[in-house]
Design an enzyme around this catalytic site. Sequence first.
Site, short mmCIF file in Angstrom:
data_model
loop_
_atom_site.label_atom_id
_atom_site.label_comp_id
_atom_site.label_asym_id
_atom_site.label_seq_id
_atom_site.Cartn_x
_atom_site.Cartn_y
_atom_site.Cartn_z
N LYS A 42 -19.74 -84.41 1.11
CA LYS A 42 -19.57 -84.75 -0.19
C LYS A 42 -18.04 -84.93 -0.73
O LYS A 42 -17.67 -84.07 -1.70
CB LYS A 42 -20.44 -83.88 -1.29
CG LYS A 42 -20.60 -84.21 -2.60
CD LYS A 42 -21.68 -85.52 -2.85
CE LYS A 42 -21.71 -85.77 -4.16
NZ LYS A 42 -22.54 -87.26 -4.37
N ASP B 142 -28.89 -77.02 6.14
CA ASP B 142 -30.01 -76.23 5.97
C ASP B 142 -30.99 -77.18 5.11
O ASP B 142 -32.39 -77.11 5.54
CB ASP B 142 -29.54 -74.87 5.19
CG ASP B 142 -30.85 -73.91 5.19
OD1 ASP B 142 -31.75 -73.91 5.85
OD2 ASP B 142 -30.37 -72.86 4.49
N ASP C 14 -34.66 -79.16 6.90
CA ASP C 14 -36.04 -79.04 6.48
C ASP C 14 -36.71 -80.30 5.91
O ASP C 14 -37.85 -80.62 6.33
CB ASP C 14 -36.22 -78.30 5.15
CG ASP C 14 -35.99 -76.60 5.64
OD1 ASP C 14 -35.62 -76.32 6.64
OD2 ASP C 14 -36.69 -75.86 4.87
N TYR D 89 -22.18 -70.26 2.71
CA TYR D 89 -22.86 -69.10 3.50
C TYR D 89 -22.36 -67.87 3.47
O TYR D 89 -22.66 -66.86 4.57
CB TYR D 89 -23.87 -69.78 4.49
CG TYR D 89 -24.95 -70.44 4.21
CD1 TYR D 89 -25.10 -70.99 2.89
CD2 TYR D 89 -26.40 -70.52 4.78
CE1 TYR D 89 -26.25 -71.61 2.46
CE2 TYR D 89 -27.26 -71.29 4.65
CZ TYR D 89 -27.24 -71.70 3.32
OH TYR D 89 -28.29 -72.49 2.76
N ASP E 153 -26.00 -86.77 -0.87
CA ASP E 153 -27.19 -87.37 -1.60
C ASP E 153 -27.64 -88.66 -0.99
O ASP E 153 -28.90 -88.79 -1.13
CB ASP E 153 -26.74 -87.43 -3.20
CG ASP E 153 -25.48 -88.23 -3.04
OD1 ASP E 153 -24.80 -88.13 -2.18
OD2 ASP E 153 -25.02 -88.83 -4.22
#
Length: 341
Positions: free
Chosen positions: A177, A234, A238, A129, A210
């Site tokens: 990750k 982010d 959600d 970002y 994941d």
Amino acid sequence: MHPETAPQLCVIEGDGIGHEVIPAAITVLQRVAPDVTLHHRQAGWEHFQTHGTSLPTETVQMAQQCGAVLFGAASSPAYPVEGYFSPIVRLRRTLQAYANLRPATHLPVPTSREGVDMLVVRENTEDLYIGHEHTEDEGQVGIAEKVITRTATERVTRLTYELAVRSNRKKVTIVHKANVLPQSDGLFRRVALEVAGYYPEITTDELYVDTAAYWMVKEPTRFDIILTPNLYGDILSDMAAAWGGGLGLAPSLSLGDNIAIAEPVHGSAPDIAGQGIANPTAAIMSTAMLLEHYWQRPEAAQRITNAVRKTLAEGDHTVDIYTQGAISTAKFTARVCDNLH
Ligand code: GGG
């Protein structure tokens, strides 16, 4: 902020339903904290179209001066526009509001999952970002830089564990990750685990992003606090919001040193903007987070939370929760005010 300083709030409605949910949140806030002085300022795509900037310097200065910000929503286009940048991403970075707290807790609505009580802490100032993107091969290759630093990881991890201790939470799951990105996510993992070592009273575990997504769908009650870099945070927050009952109910607070930006997790929802039907709960609950974590007024925060819970438990709801018997933004806000004790 020192609890005895007169609270100042920079209010930025932004775009779309920001113009509806932020006034609703202010109505409730003023009932429990009438001494808060409001300073309305502009930012967003709509402002860019009329004034050529998505985040005026004057808005940033007022946000800095107030220390506390209530932001509505931004609707950035998904294609490059000369001179445009996401105002909210830029504001979080400029103010170094480095930790984004996104709680997902069971609420008395049919869309919420019993037993869920998790907090996603998203690093807020770096990762993909930072927005360093370019194209090569005449636009046929798009390249974005992912940046993870020791400094940013240390401070967000420290804040996370301090919060865990203060709020009596038991476990932090570090999500990354690092197997595929050992230099960037690997650094995040190493530094986060290093800081975690100073908090033996909190259980620490880790998951690949994941795997975390899988377990969040399958068994959301296993999570307490999730600490993760910007992009994963982010997305996962959600997902978490779905278990809290939906995006319309999901609040957030970005914290830095002497700065706080309260903001509903949802976006500008252009499909329903201007109809008076948006759910103000996320914005209202975001002001409760501001009261609790920034202005150090936990009782006032609890009054808002209790009023929202009571309103929902009585069956009052907006159309995003379910259509039958749905009431407007204004009516829902009035019910919350009626339930403030
Ligand atoms: N209130 C959070 C929000 O506006 N989310 C949508 C989002 O991430 N927007 C970024 C942007 O459009 O610039």
